[in-house]
Design an enzyme around this catalytic site. Sequence first.
Site, mmCIF file in Angstrom:
data_model
loop_
_atom_site.group_PDB
_atom_site.id
_atom_site.type_symbol
_atom_site.label_atom_id
_atom_site.label_comp_id
_atom_site.label_asym_id
_atom_site.label_seq_id
_atom_site.Cartn_x
_atom_site.Cartn_y
_atom_site.Cartn_z
ATOM 1 N N VAL A 172 0.806 -1.231 0.000
ATOM 2 C CA VAL A 172 0.000 0.000 0.000
ATOM 3 C C VAL A 172 0.839 1.281 0.000
ATOM 4 O O VAL A 172 0.292 2.367 -0.125
ATOM 5 C CB VAL A 172 -1.005 0.039 1.185
ATOM 6 C CG1 VAL A 172 -2.092 -0.989 1.006
ATOM 7 C CG2 VAL A 172 -0.294 -0.101 2.537
ATOM 8 N N TYR A 202 1.967 5.696 16.009
ATOM 9 C CA TYR A 202 0.707 5.030 15.666
ATOM 10 C C TYR A 202 -0.476 5.993 15.925
ATOM 11 O O TYR A 202 -1.373 6.120 15.090
ATOM 12 C CB TYR A 202 0.575 3.758 16.502
ATOM 13 C CG TYR A 202 -0.580 2.851 16.126
ATOM 14 C CD1 TYR A 202 -0.484 1.982 15.047
ATOM 15 C CD2 TYR A 202 -1.762 2.848 16.863
ATOM 16 C CE1 TYR A 202 -1.529 1.129 14.708
ATOM 17 C CE2 TYR A 202 -2.827 2.003 16.534
ATOM 18 C CZ TYR A 202 -2.694 1.146 15.458
ATOM 19 O OH TYR A 202 -3.742 0.303 15.126
ATOM 20 N N THR A 250 -2.261 -8.079 17.892
ATOM 21 C CA THR A 250 -2.354 -8.020 19.354
ATOM 22 C C THR A 250 -1.943 -9.329 20.040
ATOM 23 O O THR A 250 -1.924 -9.403 21.272
ATOM 24 C CB THR A 250 -3.789 -7.647 19.794
ATOM 25 O OG1 THR A 250 -4.716 -8.488 19.106
ATOM 26 C CG2 THR A 250 -4.087 -6.197 19.510
#
Length: 259
Positions: free
Chosen positions: A69, A161, A199
């Site tokens: 991307v 982030y 996670t």
Amino acid sequence: MNALLDGKAAVVTGAASGIGRAVATRFAEEGANVVVADVREEPRQGGTPTHERIRTETDADAAYVDCDVTEADDLRAAVDAAEAFGGLDVMVNNAGIFGPMGSITEIPFEDYRDLMAINLDSVFLGSKIAATRLVERGEGGAIVNVSSLAGLQGYGEIAPYCAAKAGVRNLTYALADDLGPHGIRVNAVHPGEVETALTTEDFPVVGTEQGEALKATIPLRKLGQPEDVANAVTFLASDMAGHVTAESLLVDGGARNTS
Ligand code: NAD
């Protein structure tokens, strides 16, 4: 009743794994043909590649495009691949990484730049390429961006982030304003902690003491599942959300209230 995305063509970035995989699968269950755009085919959590799963387990079609991307040509190829399904209707900018952790005094600037390229620049680029195609088609469309609870809150250990995800949120609002006159809706979802490789491996929270402590602070007392986010993205992508744009939809079990 018709399926929510009957006959639509969608591109989902980062759809090999986790949330993107759940979105692509849910879209297909709702009648959309899906381009799975990712740097890998195999799900990070294991299992059949998403496009193969869609082909065998739903009535929809799917294609895999090797797409980084951060590369405009790759994103263009993913949007081009939607032509085989009748032309792009829905773009989901989901691909992302967790990135460098620690104090700003320790995080190398290059790591910050890498994170921004994957988590924010890509959303600009993916939206730009998708919007150009949607405007050309003249049939409206939907863009859904995957931000995070961290796009609304500041967490000291993950400043890059947080910055990227806040950027995704406000970029969403701006693009909704820009593209609304073309009938193109632009919305964001903001997941709280969701059980994915992100996670369990990158930032291991699931199943840890820290994870249990976190759960206890969340009003619904559980972490999210990829399917929870997929349901919200499906709603925003569908005509059910026909008058919804510039929305930030939290999918966090109420965590924003208490974190
Ligand atoms: P994941 O690691 O399970 O899946 C991410 C997918 O993105 C992978 O298949 C990976 O190959 C792909 N990807 C990574 N870099 C890429 C690139 N440069 N080009 C194309 N594909 C790339 O992670 P996830 O938890 O499913 O996260 C998906 C999105 O959700 C991310 O934007 C993430 O920031 C966001 N999010 C996740 C959580 C969470 O708790 N898991 C919470 C909030 C937001």
